[in-house]
Design a protein around this motif. Structure first.
Motif, PDB file in Angstrom:
ATOM      1  N   ALA B 300      29.931   0.706  29.852  1.00  0.00           N
ATOM      2  CA  ALA B 300      30.630   0.055  28.734  1.00  0.00           C
ATOM      3  C   ALA B 300      29.777  -1.065  28.159  1.00  0.00           C
ATOM      4  O   ALA B 300      29.716  -1.259  26.937  1.00  0.00           O
ATOM      5  CB  ALA B 300      31.978  -0.496  29.204  1.00  0.00           C
ATOM      6  N   TYR B 301      29.081  -1.802  29.043  1.00  0.00           N
ATOM      7  CA  TYR B 301      28.216  -2.887  28.558  1.00  0.00           C
ATOM      8  C   TYR B 301      27.045  -2.317  27.759  1.00  0.00           C
ATOM      9  O   TYR B 301      26.731  -2.814  26.672  1.00  0.00           O
ATOM     10  CB  TYR B 301      27.696  -3.750  29.712  1.00  0.00           C
ATOM     11  N   GLU B 302      26.411  -1.280  28.283  1.00  0.00           N
ATOM     12  CA  GLU B 302      25.279  -0.665  27.586  1.00  0.00           C
ATOM     13  C   GLU B 302      25.678  -0.226  26.178  1.00  0.00           C
ATOM     14  O   GLU B 302      24.936  -0.383  25.221  1.00  0.00           O
ATOM     15  CB  GLU B 302      24.750   0.545  28.374  1.00  0.00           C
ATOM     16  N   GLU B 303      26.900   0.342  26.061  1.00  0.00           N
ATOM     17  CA  GLU B 303      27.356   0.840  24.768  1.00  0.00           C
ATOM     18  C   GLU B 303      27.698  -0.287  23.802  1.00  0.00           C
ATOM     19  O   GLU B 303      27.552  -0.146  22.591  1.00  0.00           O
ATOM     20  CB  GLU B 303      28.588   1.748  24.963  1.00  0.00           C
ATOM     21  N   ALA B 304      28.177  -1.410  24.347  1.00  0.00           N
ATOM     22  CA  ALA B 304      28.632  -2.500  23.481  1.00  0.00           C
ATOM     23  C   ALA B 304      27.513  -3.484  23.151  1.00  0.00           C
ATOM     24  O   ALA B 304      27.584  -4.226  22.165  1.00  0.00           O
ATOM     25  CB  ALA B 304      29.782  -3.240  24.162  1.00  0.00           C
ATOM     26  N   LYS B 305      26.483  -3.472  23.966  1.00  0.00           N
ATOM     27  CA  LYS B 305      25.433  -4.481  23.974  1.00  0.00           C
ATOM     28  C   LYS B 305      24.817  -4.817  22.619  1.00  0.00           C
ATOM     29  O   LYS B 305      24.553  -5.983  22.315  1.00  0.00           O
ATOM     30  CB  LYS B 305      24.408  -3.964  24.976  1.00  0.00           C
ATOM     31  N   ALA B 306      24.595  -3.791  21.808  1.00  0.00           N
ATOM     32  CA  ALA B 306      23.897  -4.029  20.543  1.00  0.00           C
ATOM     33  C   ALA B 306      24.811  -4.661  19.486  1.00  0.00           C
ATOM     34  O   ALA B 306      24.347  -5.085  18.438  1.00  0.00           O
ATOM     35  CB  ALA B 306      23.350  -2.706  20.027  1.00  0.00           C
ATOM     36  N   ASP B 307      26.094  -4.729  19.767  1.00  0.00           N
ATOM     37  CA  ASP B 307      27.058  -5.148  18.752  1.00  0.00           C
ATOM     38  C   ASP B 307      27.817  -6.405  19.219  1.00  0.00           C
ATOM     39  O   ASP B 307      28.757  -6.307  20.000  1.00  0.00           O
ATOM     40  CB  ASP B 307      28.040  -3.971  18.542  1.00  0.00           C
ATOM     41  N   PRO B 308      27.391  -7.593  18.740  1.00  0.00           N
ATOM     42  CA  PRO B 308      27.999  -8.840  19.206  1.00  0.00           C
ATOM     43  C   PRO B 308      29.515  -8.861  18.998  1.00  0.00           C
ATOM     44  O   PRO B 308      30.254  -9.442  19.787  1.00  0.00           O
ATOM     45  CB  PRO B 308      27.347  -9.923  18.342  1.00  0.00           C
ATOM     46  N   GLU B 309      29.978  -8.175  17.942  1.00  0.00           N
ATOM     47  CA  GLU B 309      31.407  -8.174  17.662  1.00  0.00           C
ATOM     48  C   GLU B 309      32.187  -7.413  18.748  1.00  0.00           C
ATOM     49  O   GLU B 309      33.244  -7.817  19.172  1.00  0.00           O
ATOM     50  CB  GLU B 309      31.666  -7.541  16.302  1.00  0.00           C
ATOM     51  N   ARG B 310      31.597  -6.304  19.161  1.00  0.00           N
ATOM     52  CA  ARG B 310      32.240  -5.518  20.209  1.00  0.00           C
ATOM     53  C   ARG B 310      32.218  -6.281  21.536  1.00  0.00           C
ATOM     54  O   ARG B 310      33.178  -6.260  22.297  1.00  0.00           O
ATOM     55  CB  ARG B 310      31.495  -4.189  20.336  1.00  0.00           C
ATOM     56  N   LEU B 311      31.086  -6.979  21.770  1.00  0.00           N
ATOM     57  CA  LEU B 311      30.981  -7.749  23.012  1.00  0.00           C
ATOM     58  C   LEU B 311      32.023  -8.851  23.077  1.00  0.00           C
ATOM     59  O   LEU B 311      32.480  -9.222  24.151  1.00  0.00           O
ATOM     60  CB  LEU B 311      29.584  -8.372  23.135  1.00  0.00           C
ATOM     61  N   SER B 312      32.391  -9.411  21.910  1.00  0.00           N
ATOM     62  CA  SER B 312      33.375 -10.502  21.938  1.00  0.00           C
ATOM     63  C   SER B 312      34.779  -9.997  21.622  1.00  0.00           C
ATOM     64  O   SER B 312      35.677 -10.766  21.330  1.00  0.00           O
ATOM     65  CB  SER B 312      32.962 -11.622  20.981  1.00  0.00           C
ATOM     66  N   SER B 313      34.960  -8.668  21.697  1.00  0.00           N
ATOM     67  CA  SER B 313      36.289  -8.115  21.421  1.00  0.00           C
ATOM     68  C   SER B 313      37.169  -8.204  22.667  1.00  0.00           C
ATOM     69  O   SER B 313      36.678  -8.304  23.786  1.00  0.00           O
ATOM     70  CB  SER B 313      36.176  -6.655  20.985  1.00  0.00           C
ATOM     71  N   MET B 314      38.474  -8.155  22.433  1.00  0.00           N
ATOM     72  CA  MET B 314      39.406  -8.215  23.559  1.00  0.00           C
ATOM     73  C   MET B 314      39.289  -6.994  24.459  1.00  0.00           C
ATOM     74  O   MET B 314      39.383  -7.107  25.678  1.00  0.00           O
ATOM     75  CB  MET B 314      40.837  -8.299  23.032  1.00  0.00           C
ATOM     76  N   GLY B 315      39.087  -5.829  23.848  1.00  0.00           N
ATOM     77  CA  GLY B 315      38.996  -4.605  24.638  1.00  0.00           C
ATOM     78  C   GLY B 315      37.880  -4.714  25.668  1.00  0.00           C
ATOM     79  O   GLY B 315      38.054  -4.352  26.836  1.00  0.00           O
ATOM     80  N   PHE B 316      36.716  -5.245  25.240  1.00  0.00           N
ATOM     81  CA  PHE B 316      35.572  -5.370  26.139  1.00  0.00           C
ATOM     82  C   PHE B 316      35.857  -6.402  27.227  1.00  0.00           C
ATOM     83  O   PHE B 316      35.562  -6.202  28.404  1.00  0.00           O
ATOM     84  CB  PHE B 316      34.326  -5.754  25.331  1.00  0.00           C
ATOM     85  N   SER B 317      36.482  -7.487  26.815  1.00  0.00           N
ATOM     86  CA  SER B 317      36.790  -8.549  27.756  1.00  0.00           C
ATOM     87  C   SER B 317      37.787  -8.075  28.823  1.00  0.00           C
ATOM     88  O   SER B 317      37.618  -8.353  30.021  1.00  0.00           O
ATOM     89  CB  SER B 317      37.332  -9.716  26.936  1.00  0.00           C
ATOM     90  N   VAL B 318      38.799  -7.324  28.398  1.00  0.00           N
ATOM     91  CA  VAL B 318      39.771  -6.766  29.354  1.00  0.00           C
ATOM     92  C   VAL B 318      39.041  -5.839  30.330  1.00  0.00           C
ATOM     93  O   VAL B 318      39.230  -5.907  31.555  1.00  0.00           O
ATOM     94  CB  VAL B 318      40.900  -5.995  28.614  1.00  0.00           C
TER      95      VAL B 318
END
Lengths: 82, 393
Positions: B300-318
């Protein structure tokens, strides 16, 4: 809309500064908006405007300023109307 | 003169295993004396493991979280304290790699870390903030290009042994408690006055003493981004994934000991299944759950890594919080299960099946950022965030 958002920030934002002093583009996180309080404000907005935040809007940027929140709500209410 | 040229095996795993061999030898002594695992860390330096995350262009190896988590696990199987020091160093390094590349000072500092194998410490906790690292009381005083900071840091892991400390504070004297920055202070730019001694149940070798920190450094050493962004976009994921790597390692070693115990019994009585065998099968499912959970988190981190918005999203944080909750809770059950299998031989110190150190070390997992705090954050986010119900994500 701006008034309602400001009202919700007063009620649920738990900010250490007065909401009246904030510009529309002031950074709400710098002003002290916590992640817990931002969720409470979101819930208030969902109820007040009868909208639901999609997961793509649940990030820091959507709640970075009053103007950003207004932008999100406008997008959601326009979508409902369309 | 003929000189024999030995080409060393340079794969990351082999280097990590060489460190683990040293760490395993000193693990009991480090635990008993609550001393810093000096030999293990010296071997990490000799194997150049402290700079692997740094981009190749700056003298590192550009290793990702998955490779680093694997090293954490290999070291965790040998000595939890050594593994945790390695993990915490790389959590701080991830802040530099993800948020320091636009700043000339931080870029140059990364070159130095890679070249000199500097060990990074962290000072995010403070007396009076109640364990919430997204709040600070102390404030950076910046004047004439110089940053001064004094902090009652109740925990600085291996503070006495770090070559630099990354420390959080309010951005300036008038800033609210959540308006934070992070600053790098080099060893010769600060003093540490010990205020608390780390004498704990487990993880004793991390030497996470408390200190009064006083530092003076050029203001360019302040990270150019607010700490809130650094915390959300790299520290959250790095902490939960790399800690989980260490914890998985401890649990995997406990299960390996339990399996050795069961196999030894089975070999003595061929034809009959030893009593612990069923429990071993049971504990292997728990270990697999932890591993799958961490691997999914790394993906999940590898997939989100390039996108700061996704990294700071609630879904990622959960998702990241859930990785931490699952691994920190399940490893306790795993080590307990292993103890049931090994019986008194696991309970006793100094046997090949001893599990006392493992049991004490894993108890730290649910407290390093309290699981209750994490659960209440997740609870709050789930009031608006809808869970993803797809199987593959």
């Amino acid at each position: 809309m701006n008034e309602t958002i400001r009202g919700l920030l007063v009620k649920f934002g738990n900010l250490p500064v007065s909401v009246d002093q904030l510009q529309d583009d002031s950074d709400l996180y710098t002003a002290g908006l916590s992640s817990f309080a931002s969720v409470q404000v979101m819930l208030g907005i969902e109820e007040a405007f009868d909208v639901e935040f999609p997961d793509t809007m649940l990030n820091r940027r959507s709640f970075a300023s009053i103007a950003a929140i207004e932008g999100c709500v406008r997008l959601l209410t326009d979508r409902e109307a369309a | 003169m003929n000189v024999a040229v030995v080409i060393p095996d340079t794969s990351l795993e082999t280097r990590a295993r060489r460190v683990a061999a040293v760490a395993a030898r000193q693990a009991d002594a480090v635990d008993a004396r609550a001393c810093f695992p000096r030999e293990a860390v010296d071997t990490m330096i000799a194997e150049r493991l402290l700079g692997i995350q740094i981009p190749v262009s700056l003298g590192g190896e550009g290793a990702g979280f998955a490779e680093i988590a694997e090293v954490c696990s290999i070291l965790g199987q040998a000595c939890a304290a050594s593994a945790m020091v390695f993990a915490m160093h790389h959590i701080k390094l991830s802040s530099l790699v993800e948020h320091g590349l636009e700043s000339p000072w931080h870029t140059q500092f990364m070159r130095r870390i890679a070249a000199e194998q500097l060990l990074l410490g962290s000072a995010t906790t403070e007396g009076g903030i109640g364990g919430n690292l997204r709040n600070s009381i102390c404030a950076a005083e910046v004047a004439g290009g110089i940053c001064r900071l004094e902090k009652d840091a109740t925990v600085i892991s291996y503070g006495d042994h770090a070559d630099a400390i990354l420390i959080t504070s309010r951005a300036h004297a008038d800033a609210v408690s959540t308006d934070q920055v992070m600053t790098v202070f080099l060893k010769d730019q600060y003093t540490l006055e010990k205020t608390h001694v780390w004498d704990t149940l487990g993880m004793r070798g991390t030497c996470s003493d408390g200190f009064l920190f006083r530092g003076v450094a050029p203001a360019e050493q302040i990270f150019p981004k607010p700490f809130a962004e650094i915390a959300a976009q790299s520290m959250l994921a790095a902490s939960h994934l790399l800690w989980s790597g260490v914890w998985y390692g401890i649990a995997a070693d406990a299960v390996a000991r339990a399996q050795a115990f069961v196999r030894a019994a089975a070999r003595k009585t061929p034809g009959t299944t030893p009593p612990g065998a069923l429990r071993l099968a049971e504990v292997s499912t728990m270990l697999q759950t932890v591993r799958s959970n961490i691997v999914a988190g790394l993906k999940a981190y590898e997939e989100a890594k390039a996108d700061p918005e996704r990294l700071s999203s609630m879904g990622f944080s959960v998702a990241m919080n859930n990785v931490k909750l699952c691994s920190s809770e399940t490893i306790l059950a795993i080590v307990n299960h292993a103890m049931l299998i090994c019986g008194i031989m696991g309970y006793k110190n100094g046997t090949p099946f001893s599990l006392g150190r493992h049991l004490r070390d894993v108890h730290s997992a649910q407290l390093m950022i309290s699981n209750d705090r994490i659960l209440s954050n997740v609870a709050s986010m789930l009031l608006v965030h809808k869970l993803d119900n797809s199987l593959l994500g």
